[in-house]
Design an enzyme around this catalytic site. Structure first.
Site: not given
Ligand code: DAK
Length: 258
Positions: A134, A114
């Protein structure tokens, strides 16, 4: 001093780096606030002509909003964060009066994609992966993703990416119009700098006007053609218009940054 971002300025180009590599540059509240403060400061800084947004190290641009931070939000907190975040960063970037190029150097997921989509131009490294995961977390994109993705790639492809929560490669992102170009990772910053340098040669006033006119077409209740006419007319009263046209007539390069 900033904790989660860094800013480096040279020759009119500011590189704003989201710098939380251990968390794959995830956007927490502080990071959004710091990026907001830096952008506001650069807005009135005449030394800054173009901004490049990127992520620290070579794994992620921004892997989303910080899931650990928003995991236990209530409906009210979610709404407040969406509004605050949109105002503080995403809308600010989209309407920024200086061109913003996102150099997407790895994962750009959720809030990360985004943010890249708020920028005026996107260049991705070949290893970049993009998506809006999301719905896999039980929310929908909250920082403008449902709107900007559909604007960039069309409604059908946006629906596919949002509903499947899948990730696409940089090449697929290029094919569907999500990014302007794809380059090898070690050439990414150079490519972004090259584009910024090309932009730098042109009239900052005209570029500001173009940003307003293009964005007008995507603003509800505003007629983009009318805004274009107004912005076009205003150019005629400016020194930069005189310099640009005189330079052409005098067969020399325009100098807009005297
Ligand atoms: N948030 C927090 N920590 C994160 C993160 C995230 N989005 N993405 C990665 N990390 C952290 C992991 O927890 C890990 O931390 P430790 O466990 O070492 O402390 C570290 O970064 C390395 O990540 P991985 O160990 O998971 O690394 P991999 O190579 O295995 O995997 C990955 C990479 C990018 C595929 C995986 O990290 C992943 O799936 N990450 C999450 C992707 C994701 O789902 N992103 C969030 C999308 S939802 C809102 C408005 C907007 C939003 C939310 C609320 N409001 C107005 C309330 C937006 C939401 C989103 O962005």
């Amino acid at each position: 001093m900033y904790e989660n971002i860094s800013v480096n300025l040279s020759d009119g180009i500011a590189v704003l780096t989201i710098n939380r590599p251990k968390q794959l540059n995830a956007l927490n509240k502080r990071t959004i606030e710091e990026a907001h403060a830096a952008l506001r400061e650069m807005e009135s800084d005449n030394e800054v002509a173009v901004v490049i947004l990127t992520g620290a190290e070579n794994k992620a641009f921004v892997a989303g909003a910080d899931i650990k931070e928003f995991a236990d939000f209530t409906i009210a907190q979610g709404g407040a964060l969406a509004k605050n975040g949109q105002d503080l960063l995403f809308t600010l970037v989209e309407h920024y009066p200086k061109p913003v190029i996102a150099a997407v150097n790895g994962f750009a997921l959720g809030g990360g994609l985004e943010l890249a989509m708020s920028a005026h131009i996107r260049i991705a490294s070949a290893n970049a992966k993009m998506g809006l995961p999301e719905v896999s977390l039980g929310v929908i994109p909250g920082y403008g993703g449902t709107q900007r993705l559909a604007q960039l790639v069309g409604k059908g492809k946006a629906n596919e990416l949002i509903f499947t929560a899948g990730m696409i490669s940089a090449d697929e992102a290029f094919r569907c119009g999500l990014v302007n170009a794809v380059v090898e990772q070690d050439a990414l910053m150079e490519a972004a700098m090259r584009m910024a340098s090309k932009i730098l040669r042109n009239s900052p006033m005209a570029i500001r006007a173009a940003i307003r006119a293009v964005n007008a077409g995507y603003t509800s209740g505003v007629n983009g053609y009318e805004v274009e006419i107004e912005e076009f007319a205003k150019c005629f009263g400016t020194e930069e218009f005189k310099e640009g046209t005189n330079a052409f007539i005098e067969k020399r390069k325009a100098n807009f940054r005297k």
